[in-house]
Scaffold this motif. Structure first.
Motif, PDB file in Angstrom:
ATOM      1  N   PHE A  80       0.839  -1.198   0.000  1.00  0.00           N
ATOM      2  CA  PHE A  80       0.000   0.000   0.000  1.00  0.00           C
ATOM      3  C   PHE A  80       0.878   1.255   0.000  1.00  0.00           C
ATOM      4  O   PHE A  80       0.664   2.176  -0.795  1.00  0.00           O
ATOM      5  CB  PHE A  80      -0.941   0.010   1.210  1.00  0.00           C
ATOM      6  CG  PHE A  80      -1.848   1.207   1.244  1.00  0.00           C
ATOM      7  CD1 PHE A  80      -3.108   1.135   0.677  1.00  0.00           C
ATOM      8  CD2 PHE A  80      -1.447   2.405   1.825  1.00  0.00           C
ATOM      9  CE1 PHE A  80      -3.960   2.245   0.686  1.00  0.00           C
ATOM     10  CE2 PHE A  80      -2.278   3.519   1.839  1.00  0.00           C
ATOM     11  CZ  PHE A  80      -3.543   3.431   1.264  1.00  0.00           C
ATOM     12  N   MET A  81       1.857   1.292   0.899  1.00  0.00           N
ATOM     13  CA  MET A  81       2.738   2.459   0.972  1.00  0.00           C
ATOM     14  C   MET A  81       3.533   2.633  -0.318  1.00  0.00           C
ATOM     15  O   MET A  81       3.714   3.754  -0.803  1.00  0.00           O
ATOM     16  CB  MET A  81       3.672   2.347   2.181  1.00  0.00           C
ATOM     17  CG  MET A  81       2.965   2.522   3.516  1.00  0.00           C
ATOM     18  SD  MET A  81       4.095   2.470   4.939  1.00  0.00           S
ATOM     19  CE  MET A  81       4.472   0.724   5.020  1.00  0.00           C
ATOM     20  N   GLY A  82       4.010   1.520  -0.883  1.00  0.00           N
ATOM     21  CA  GLY A  82       4.760   1.597  -2.140  1.00  0.00           C
ATOM     22  C   GLY A  82       3.919   2.163  -3.270  1.00  0.00           C
ATOM     23  O   GLY A  82       4.353   3.059  -3.994  1.00  0.00           O
ATOM     24  N   LEU A  83       2.687   1.643  -3.421  1.00  0.00           N
ATOM     25  CA  LEU A  83       1.790   2.161  -4.457  1.00  0.00           C
ATOM     26  C   LEU A  83       1.413   3.612  -4.193  1.00  0.00           C
ATOM     27  O   LEU A  83       1.324   4.429  -5.115  1.00  0.00           O
ATOM     28  CB  LEU A  83       0.529   1.298  -4.558  1.00  0.00           C
ATOM     29  CG  LEU A  83       0.719  -0.093  -5.163  1.00  0.00           C
ATOM     30  CD1 LEU A  83      -0.565  -0.909  -5.036  1.00  0.00           C
ATOM     31  CD2 LEU A  83       1.149   0.010  -6.617  1.00  0.00           C
TER      32      LEU A  83
ATOM     33  N   ILE B 104      11.346   5.734  -2.763  1.00  0.00           N
ATOM     34  CA  ILE B 104      10.804   4.993  -1.617  1.00  0.00           C
ATOM     35  C   ILE B 104       9.743   4.001  -2.098  1.00  0.00           C
ATOM     36  O   ILE B 104       9.714   2.853  -1.648  1.00  0.00           O
ATOM     37  CB  ILE B 104      10.212   5.948  -0.555  1.00  0.00           C
ATOM     38  CG1 ILE B 104      11.316   6.805   0.078  1.00  0.00           C
ATOM     39  CG2 ILE B 104       9.482   5.162   0.533  1.00  0.00           C
ATOM     40  CD1 ILE B 104      10.788   7.911   0.984  1.00  0.00           C
ATOM     41  N   GLY B 105       8.873   4.440  -3.002  1.00  0.00           N
ATOM     42  CA  GLY B 105       7.837   3.544  -3.535  1.00  0.00           C
ATOM     43  C   GLY B 105       8.432   2.317  -4.192  1.00  0.00           C
ATOM     44  O   GLY B 105       7.983   1.189  -3.950  1.00  0.00           O
TER      45      GLY B 105
ATOM     46  N   LEU C 276      11.026   2.449   5.336  1.00  0.00           N
ATOM     47  CA  LEU C 276      10.064   2.780   6.384  1.00  0.00           C
ATOM     48  C   LEU C 276      10.538   3.980   7.203  1.00  0.00           C
ATOM     49  O   LEU C 276       9.745   4.856   7.558  1.00  0.00           O
ATOM     50  CB  LEU C 276       9.830   1.565   7.287  1.00  0.00           C
ATOM     51  CG  LEU C 276       9.171   0.358   6.595  1.00  0.00           C
ATOM     52  CD1 LEU C 276       9.182  -0.854   7.521  1.00  0.00           C
ATOM     53  CD2 LEU C 276       7.763   0.682   6.146  1.00  0.00           C
ATOM     54  N   GLY C 277      11.831   4.024   7.488  1.00  0.00           N
ATOM     55  CA  GLY C 277      12.390   5.154   8.225  1.00  0.00           C
ATOM     56  C   GLY C 277      12.234   6.458   7.452  1.00  0.00           C
ATOM     57  O   GLY C 277      11.845   7.492   8.014  1.00  0.00           O
ATOM     58  N   LEU C 278      12.526   6.414   6.150  1.00  0.00           N
ATOM     59  CA  LEU C 278      12.356   7.605   5.315  1.00  0.00           C
ATOM     60  C   LEU C 278      10.898   8.035   5.258  1.00  0.00           C
ATOM     61  O   LEU C 278      10.586   9.229   5.271  1.00  0.00           O
ATOM     62  CB  LEU C 278      12.888   7.350   3.903  1.00  0.00           C
ATOM     63  CG  LEU C 278      14.406   7.305   3.749  1.00  0.00           C
ATOM     64  CD1 LEU C 278      14.794   6.835   2.340  1.00  0.00           C
ATOM     65  CD2 LEU C 278      15.028   8.657   4.048  1.00  0.00           C
ATOM     66  N   THR C 279      10.001   7.060   5.193  1.00  0.00           N
ATOM     67  CA  THR C 279       8.566   7.366   5.177  1.00  0.00           C
ATOM     68  C   THR C 279       8.172   8.130   6.429  1.00  0.00           C
ATOM     69  O   THR C 279       7.495   9.164   6.351  1.00  0.00           O
ATOM     70  CB  THR C 279       7.738   6.059   5.074  1.00  0.00           C
ATOM     71  OG1 THR C 279       8.066   5.404   3.852  1.00  0.00           O
ATOM     72  CG2 THR C 279       6.247   6.330   5.140  1.00  0.00           C
ATOM     73  N   ILE C 280       8.604   7.640   7.574  1.00  0.00           N
ATOM     74  CA  ILE C 280       8.278   8.289   8.848  1.00  0.00           C
ATOM     75  C   ILE C 280       8.863   9.694   8.910  1.00  0.00           C
ATOM     76  O   ILE C 280       8.186  10.650   9.300  1.00  0.00           O
ATOM     77  CB  ILE C 280       8.761   7.427  10.033  1.00  0.00           C
ATOM     78  CG1 ILE C 280       7.978   6.106  10.080  1.00  0.00           C
ATOM     79  CG2 ILE C 280       8.638   8.180  11.350  1.00  0.00           C
ATOM     80  CD1 ILE C 280       8.597   5.031  10.955  1.00  0.00           C
ATOM     81  N   VAL C 281      10.114   9.848   8.476  1.00  0.00           N
ATOM     82  CA  VAL C 281      10.782  11.155   8.565  1.00  0.00           C
ATOM     83  C   VAL C 281      10.162  12.168   7.611  1.00  0.00           C
ATOM     84  O   VAL C 281       9.760  13.265   8.027  1.00  0.00           O
ATOM     85  CB  VAL C 281      12.306  11.019   8.304  1.00  0.00           C
ATOM     86  CG1 VAL C 281      12.954  12.381   8.149  1.00  0.00           C
ATOM     87  CG2 VAL C 281      12.975  10.238   9.424  1.00  0.00           C
ATOM     88  N   ILE C 282      10.056  11.829   6.308  1.00  0.00           N
ATOM     89  CA  ILE C 282       9.592  12.857   5.361  1.00  0.00           C
ATOM     90  C   ILE C 282       8.120  13.194   5.567  1.00  0.00           C
ATOM     91  O   ILE C 282       7.731  14.363   5.473  1.00  0.00           O
ATOM     92  CB  ILE C 282       9.883  12.497   3.885  1.00  0.00           C
ATOM     93  CG1 ILE C 282       9.064  11.306   3.404  1.00  0.00           C
ATOM     94  CG2 ILE C 282      11.353  12.276   3.647  1.00  0.00           C
ATOM     95  CD1 ILE C 282       9.089  11.128   1.907  1.00  0.00           C
ATOM     96  N   LEU C 283       7.306  12.183   5.862  1.00  0.00           N
ATOM     97  CA  LEU C 283       5.896  12.481   6.102  1.00  0.00           C
ATOM     98  C   LEU C 283       5.696  13.138   7.464  1.00  0.00           C
ATOM     99  O   LEU C 283       4.771  13.927   7.649  1.00  0.00           O
ATOM    100  CB  LEU C 283       5.038  11.233   5.962  1.00  0.00           C
ATOM    101  CG  LEU C 283       4.889  10.711   4.527  1.00  0.00           C
ATOM    102  CD1 LEU C 283       4.029   9.452   4.490  1.00  0.00           C
ATOM    103  CD2 LEU C 283       4.323  11.766   3.596  1.00  0.00           C
TER     104      LEU C 283
END
Length: 192
Positions: A70-73, A117-118, A131-138
């Motif tokens: 889901f996060m990738g898409l 990231i996707g 996952l770490g980048l997702t948490i940081v940038i978002l």
């Protein structure tokens, strides 16, 4: 000596448009759900991402796999929309993202970061970094969204780029929050 809107419009060059300003209280009273129609593209895209993720994971009942896909898409699709009007995205994004305000070049590379990231998530390349980048940038962007919402600023959300006009609403906060929570839960499932 009131000048009519028509007279004023005729006096200006064609590239300018004069409109009557509608007070916010009149606008809100005229619409029961002020942003629901405006957010239709966002809801539609999230619906398709959810359906696609469900199909991809039909035979795999793993929650972490579903969330990773889901996060990738999400990142791939949302970066696609940012690239549709790439030249205007950085300016729009810098109106609320604190890092893009401070480092303007960040707004220019942000769609590339989302794409990367996707792809990393979908291809299962270095999941913990993704996952770490997702948490940081978002997380950074979410701080800016919260500030805009608290200040009741009326700006365009750049989550789907600038080609689709979306208002900044609580939906943006929820969308970012869901992604951050999914990244945290997936990290806990995979690496706890």
């Amino acid at each position: 000596n009131n000048i009519s809107l028509k007279t004023l419009q005729n006096a200006l060059p064609g590239k300018y448009l004069v409109q009557e300003k509608i007070p916010n209280n009149r606008l809100i009273k005229s619409k029961k759900w002020p942003y629901l129609k405006d957010l239709y593209p966002l809801f539609l895209i999230l619906f398709y991402i959810t359906i696609s993720t469900t199909i991809i994971n039909w035979n795999n009942k793993s929650a972490d796999s579903f969330m990773i896909d889901f996060m990738g898409l999400f990142f791939i699709v949302f970066s696609f929309f940012k690239f549709l009007d790439y030249s205007n995205f950085p300016r729009s994004f810098s109106m609320y993202d604190p890092l893009a305000k401070f480092i303007p070049a960040y707004g220019g590379v942000y769609p590339f970061i989302e794409t990367l990231i996707g792809l990393m998530l979908l291809l299962r390349i270095n999941i913990i970094l993704s996952l770490g980048l997702t948490i940081v940038i978002l997380g950074i962007t979410t701080m800016g969204v919260i500030k805009v919402l608290l200040n009741k600023e009326d700006i365009q959300c750049a989550c789907l780029g600038t080609s689709i006009k979306l208002p900044m609403t609580i939906a943006t906060l929820i969308e970012n929050g869901i992604m951050i929570v999914m990244a945290i839960i997936t990290t806990i499932i995979l690496y706890a």
